[in-house]
Design a protein around this motif. Structure first.
Motif, PDB file in Angstrom:
ATOM      1  N   GLY A   1      -5.094   7.073  48.446  1.00 10.65           N
ATOM      2  CA  GLY A   1      -3.681   7.461  49.278  1.00 10.65           C
ATOM      3  C   GLY A   1      -3.028   5.893  49.420  1.00 10.65           C
ATOM      4  O   GLY A   1      -3.823   5.360  48.648  1.00 10.65           O
ATOM      5  N   GLN A   2      -2.218   5.677  50.410  1.00  5.63           N
ATOM      6  CA  GLN A   2      -1.824   4.045  50.594  1.00  5.63           C
ATOM      7  C   GLN A   2      -2.604   3.695  51.847  1.00  5.63           C
ATOM      8  O   GLN A   2      -2.452   4.688  52.858  1.00  5.63           O
ATOM      9  CB  GLN A   2      -0.087   4.299  51.051  1.00  5.63           C
ATOM     10  CG  GLN A   2      -0.060   4.990  49.515  1.00  5.63           C
ATOM     11  CD  GLN A   2       1.914   5.414  49.411  1.00  5.63           C
ATOM     12  OE1 GLN A   2       1.976   5.897  50.337  1.00  5.63           O
ATOM     13  NE2 GLN A   2       2.095   6.124  48.308  1.00  5.63           N
ATOM     14  N   VAL A   3      -3.386   3.125  52.292  1.00  2.46           N
ATOM     15  CA  VAL A   3      -3.916   2.537  53.536  1.00  2.46           C
ATOM     16  C   VAL A   3      -2.107   0.628  53.563  1.00  2.46           C
ATOM     17  O   VAL A   3      -2.336  -0.036  53.280  1.00  2.46           O
ATOM     18  CB  VAL A   3      -4.951   1.497  53.243  1.00  2.46           C
ATOM     19  CG1 VAL A   3      -5.791   1.074  55.218  1.00  2.46           C
ATOM     20  CG2 VAL A   3      -6.055   3.021  53.082  1.00  2.46           C
ATOM     21  N   THR A   4      -1.517   0.677  54.496  1.00  3.37           N
ATOM     22  CA  THR A   4      -0.695   0.039  55.251  1.00  3.37           C
ATOM     23  C   THR A   4      -1.018  -0.938  57.086  1.00  3.37           C
ATOM     24  O   THR A   4      -1.355   0.904  57.646  1.00  3.37           O
ATOM     25  CB  THR A   4       0.899   0.415  55.062  1.00  3.37           C
ATOM     26  OG1 THR A   4       0.859   1.341  54.215  1.00  3.37           O
ATOM     27  CG2 THR A   4       1.630  -0.681  55.484  1.00  3.37           C
TER      28      THR A   4
ATOM     29  N   ALA B   1      -2.173   7.761  54.729  1.00  2.33           N
ATOM     30  CA  ALA B   1      -0.887   8.461  54.329  1.00  2.33           C
ATOM     31  C   ALA B   1      -1.650   9.329  52.696  1.00  2.33           C
ATOM     32  O   ALA B   1      -1.227   8.566  51.463  1.00  2.33           O
ATOM     33  CB  ALA B   1       0.486   7.971  53.873  1.00  2.33           C
ATOM     34  N   ASN B   2      -1.632  10.448  52.523  1.00  2.00           N
ATOM     35  CA  ASN B   2      -2.232  10.620  51.359  1.00  2.00           C
ATOM     36  C   ASN B   2      -0.543  11.806  50.644  1.00  2.00           C
ATOM     37  O   ASN B   2      -0.595  12.917  50.874  1.00  2.00           O
ATOM     38  CB  ASN B   2      -2.983  11.811  51.140  1.00  2.00           C
ATOM     39  CG  ASN B   2      -3.412  11.793  50.046  1.00  2.00           C
ATOM     40  OD1 ASN B   2      -2.940  11.945  48.655  1.00  2.00           O
ATOM     41  ND2 ASN B   2      -4.933  12.723  49.549  1.00  2.00           N
ATOM     42  N   PRO B   3       0.715  11.234  50.384  1.00  2.12           N
ATOM     43  CA  PRO B   3       1.596  12.038  49.382  1.00  2.12           C
ATOM     44  C   PRO B   3       1.094  13.509  48.732  1.00  2.12           C
ATOM     45  O   PRO B   3       2.042  14.040  48.770  1.00  2.12           O
ATOM     46  CB  PRO B   3       2.565  11.039  48.655  1.00  2.12           C
ATOM     47  CG  PRO B   3       1.976   9.973  49.050  1.00  2.12           C
ATOM     48  CD  PRO B   3       0.976   9.982  49.709  1.00  2.12           C
TER      49      PRO B   3
ATOM     50  N   GLN C   1       7.565   7.610  60.752  1.00  2.00           N
ATOM     51  CA  GLN C   1       7.840   6.989  59.603  1.00  2.00           C
ATOM     52  C   GLN C   1       7.400   6.253  59.009  1.00  2.00           C
ATOM     53  O   GLN C   1       7.370   5.657  57.253  1.00  2.00           O
ATOM     54  CB  GLN C   1       8.663   5.572  60.611  1.00  2.00           C
ATOM     55  CG  GLN C   1       8.532   4.331  59.848  1.00  2.00           C
ATOM     56  CD  GLN C   1       9.053   3.106  60.203  1.00  2.00           C
ATOM     57  OE1 GLN C   1       9.523   2.925  61.602  1.00  2.00           O
ATOM     58  NE2 GLN C   1       9.700   2.006  59.583  1.00  2.00           N
ATOM     59  N   HIS C   2       5.783   6.586  58.999  1.00  2.00           N
ATOM     60  CA  HIS C   2       4.700   5.686  57.929  1.00  2.00           C
ATOM     61  C   HIS C   2       4.143   7.216  57.216  1.00  2.00           C
ATOM     62  O   HIS C   2       3.259   6.790  56.146  1.00  2.00           O
ATOM     63  CB  HIS C   2       3.920   4.341  58.481  1.00  2.00           C
ATOM     64  CG  HIS C   2       4.705   3.462  58.699  1.00  2.00           C
ATOM     65  ND1 HIS C   2       5.367   2.456  58.330  1.00  2.00           N
ATOM     66  CD2 HIS C   2       5.268   3.168  60.214  1.00  2.00           C
ATOM     67  CE1 HIS C   2       6.126   1.565  58.612  1.00  2.00           C
ATOM     68  NE2 HIS C   2       6.249   2.062  59.593  1.00  2.00           N
ATOM     69  N   ILE C   3       3.578   7.626  58.271  1.00  2.00           N
ATOM     70  CA  ILE C   3       2.875   8.702  57.536  1.00  2.00           C
ATOM     71  C   ILE C   3       4.161  10.239  57.405  1.00  2.00           C
ATOM     72  O   ILE C   3       3.799  11.028  55.891  1.00  2.00           O
ATOM     73  CB  ILE C   3       2.275   9.272  58.654  1.00  2.00           C
ATOM     74  CG1 ILE C   3       1.454   8.546  59.354  1.00  2.00           C
ATOM     75  CG2 ILE C   3       1.106  10.803  57.796  1.00  2.00           C
ATOM     76  CD1 ILE C   3       0.276   7.540  57.745  1.00  2.00           C
ATOM     77  N   GLY C   4       4.923  10.690  58.042  1.00  2.00           N
ATOM     78  CA  GLY C   4       5.545  11.789  57.710  1.00  2.00           C
ATOM     79  C   GLY C   4       6.094  12.987  58.995  1.00  2.00           C
ATOM     80  O   GLY C   4       5.234  12.275  59.765  1.00  2.00           O
TER      81      GLY C   4
END
Length: 267
Positions: free
Chosen positions: A19-22, A31-33, A64-67
């Motif tokens: 996923g994405q690491v911010t 987050a893993n869409p 905002q950032h995860i869902g």
């Protein structure tokens, strides 16, 4: 943001691949869409533990950032405090959150368990559909009580596809114990590329338990993976279950930290 916790640092091995690491300064957003309902694929890890008045702000950051529901049906918050700092969780618990705790254990190297199993063959699982199908069957058979087979099988099949991709990318190895012509215990070991190795999904078939397979496979995999990746430290994360802790301690793992999280299920 450089995470200090061994648990969260090695969690990011999987998060970065899938996923994405911010970095949000005060927190890391994972987050893993493709799998928004997966807890550890979708969470916020804060620099500090919760304080009074944090809940609404933390929830807004998560949305905002995860869902948010219905796509992301949960909220999960952790904090990067290996030394177990003071956390003010009352407002979260009163709002329906549940405190989750995991025990993080670590070791610079492992030793053989007292009851070393010498009957089974311990080796990396080959990259064939046949052997990975055995991994899936063993993971389903060794699931904890309370999980229905059909949904758990769907979850594991999806998870193992991703873990197999990580093995193919050179980030980890999957290991099995083979006895009576079939795989009866398995686990994965993955590298962060900076000296840490993380165990994943340890499972032993119910009919083969209490034969020293779990401890023996954990030991074999640790020795093999350290040589393969040149790593300096092994990490394993489990709920604070007495039996699992005894098995891991029997090969040299020691308590390193306690990982705390606040989970809200259902949106």
């Amino acid at each position: 943001m450089q995470l200090r916790s061994l648990g969260y640092r090695t969690d990011l091995i999987f998060a970065r691949f899938h996923g994405q690491v911010t970095d949000l300064d005060e927190a890391v957003a994972v987050a893993n869409p493709r799998s928004p309902a997966h807890y550890f694929g979708n969470l916020l890890v804060f620099r500090q533990p919760p304080r009074s008045g944090d809940r609404l702000r933390w929830e807004a950051l998560f949305a905002q950032h995860i869902g948010r529901p219905p796509v992301t049906p949960h909220r999960l918050f952790g904090w990067d405090v290996p030394a177990q700092g003071h956390a003010e969780m009352t407002e979260f618990l009163e709002a329906g959150y549940r405190l989750e705790e995991n025990l993080v254990m670590a070791a610079p190297r492992l030793h053989a368990p007292p009851a070393l199993n010498t009957r089974a063959e311990f080796r990396p699982v080959s990259d064939t559909d046949e052997e990975w199908a055995q991994v899936l069957e063993n993971q389903v058979a060794s699931r904890e009580d309370g999980y229905e087979e059909a949904p758990y099988r769907r979850f594991k099949a999806s998870q193992l596809l991703g873990l197999r991709d990580m093995c193919r990318a050179g980030l980890g190895l999957w290991y099995g114990a083979f006895q009576d012509g079939k795989l009866v215990a398995d686990l994965g070991v993955f590298s962060d590329g900076a000296g840490l190795l993380r165990y994943q999904s340890v499972g032993t078939a119910p009919a083969y338990r209490r034969q020293g397979l779990c401890g023996s496979l954990t030991f074999f995999a640790g020795e093999h993976a350290q040589k393969h990746f040149g790593a300096e430290r092994l990490v394993i994360v489990a709920d604070d279950h007495a039996q699992a802790k005894r098995v891991y301690a029997s090969v040299g793992f020691e308590d390193a930290e306690r990982q705390q999280l606040l989970l809200f299920r259902g949106g």
